[in-house]
Design an enzyme around this catalytic site. Structure first.
Site, PDB file in Angstrom:
ATOM      1  N   SER A   1      33.063  28.824  72.896  1.00  0.00           N
ATOM      2  CA  SER A   1      32.286  28.976  71.678  1.00  0.00           C
ATOM      3  C   SER A   1      31.616  30.349  71.639  1.00  0.00           C
ATOM      4  O   SER A   1      32.172  31.333  72.117  1.00  0.00           O
ATOM      5  CB  SER A   1      31.278  27.823  71.564  1.00  0.00           C
TER       6      SER A   1
ATOM      7  N   ASP B   1      37.270  26.661  67.946  1.00  0.00           N
ATOM      8  CA  ASP B   1      36.217  26.699  68.960  1.00  0.00           C
ATOM      9  C   ASP B   1      36.577  25.858  70.188  1.00  0.00           C
ATOM     10  O   ASP B   1      36.906  24.678  70.094  1.00  0.00           O
ATOM     11  CB  ASP B   1      34.932  26.164  68.321  1.00  0.00           C
TER      12      ASP B   1
END
Length: 271
Positions: A39, A163
């Site tokens: 992330s 992500d």
């Protein structure tokens, strides 16, 4: 001889607290042999792996305070929602790409890193975790940080990535790569009770947070004997509302609070 890993989680602009944690680690004389990230933590991880020295924290503070970081996460949700009729995400990846290109050479590769770097993204077509450890670092960071609903999928080699927090937490990866002491730099909020989403744009955030907590708990429970994991505290700034991801104004305060909390933790455990 043991191997030390620095592991970076996600959390939008709240990821700035990781810079304070990193500063505390350096001032305690702790250096990484290996860096993993997912992330927005992939941004911090990449810059650290390229230059694993105390000065990198100053560079990261400047990065997090740039107008581009505010653009990535700070625009008005209602204004962005009006554009969703023609796209699948609230924000453009262009500001994040610009700030990364100013912070690292666009052509820098994993082979150029001063310490090994591994970044995770979710492969859409194969529905699995993909760990980047070769190729262009900038591409991998953009893929690892492509939070669904907020940023678009990143296409690489004809496949699409989102992500990495969707599919992995980087603790296990660090241990698989030989780390026997892991310092986890992550945003926190794990003890904050979640509430059902009240608006359409809150659904992604709540879903990601549930998935993140489940994976974090499972990976921590699976740590083998002989491996020590330090979950560094982020201070009060790490316990802000999940929607603080759009607020870049408090970067300096978050870094300072995380530094103080992590400094005290390291002193307490004799590190």
């Amino acid at each position: 001889m043991g191997s030390t890993a620095f592991v970076f989680g996600g959390g939008g602009v709240l990821g700035a607290v990781e810079v304070g944690m990193l500063r505390a680690l350096f001032r305690a004389g702790i250096r990484p042999d290996l860096v993993t990230g997912v992330s927005i933590g992939a941004v911090n991880a990449a810059l650290l792996a390229a230059h694993p020295e105390p000065e990198v924290t100053d560079k990261l503070v400047r990065l997090w305070a740039t107008p581009e970081m505010n653009e990535v996460y700070g625009d008005s949700v209602p204004r962005q929602l009006r554009r969703l009729a023609t796209r699948t995400h609230l924000h453009s990846p262009a500001p994040l790409q610009r700030v990364l290109e100013r912070s690292m050479r666009s052509g820098i590769t994993f082979a150029d890193m001063a310490v090994p770097l591994h970044l995770c993204a979710a492969n859409v077509e194969r529905a699995e975790a993909h760990w980047f450890s070769e190729g262009r670092v900038l591409d991998a960071v953009l893929a690892a940080a492509a939070l669904p609903g907020l940023l678009p999928p990143v296409e690489l080699g004809g496949e699409h990535y989102l992500d990495g927090g969707l599919v992995a937490y980087p603790i296990t990866r660090a241990i698989e790569l030989g780390a026997d002491e892991v310092f986890l730099l992550q945003v926190g909020r794990l003890e904050r009770p979640l509430q059902p989403p009240q608006r359409p744009w809150e659904a992604t955030n709540v879903a990601m947070e549930i998935a993140r907590r489940v994976r974090f708990t499972r990976e921590l429970a699976a740590v083998p004997e002989g491996v020590r994991v330090h979950v560094l505290p982020g201070g009060a700034g790490a316990d802000e509302s999940p929607w603080a991801y759009r607020d870049a104004a408090a970067v300096g305060r978050r870094v300072s609070e995380a530094y103080a909390a992590s400094r005290d933790y390291l002193a307490a455990v004799g590190r």
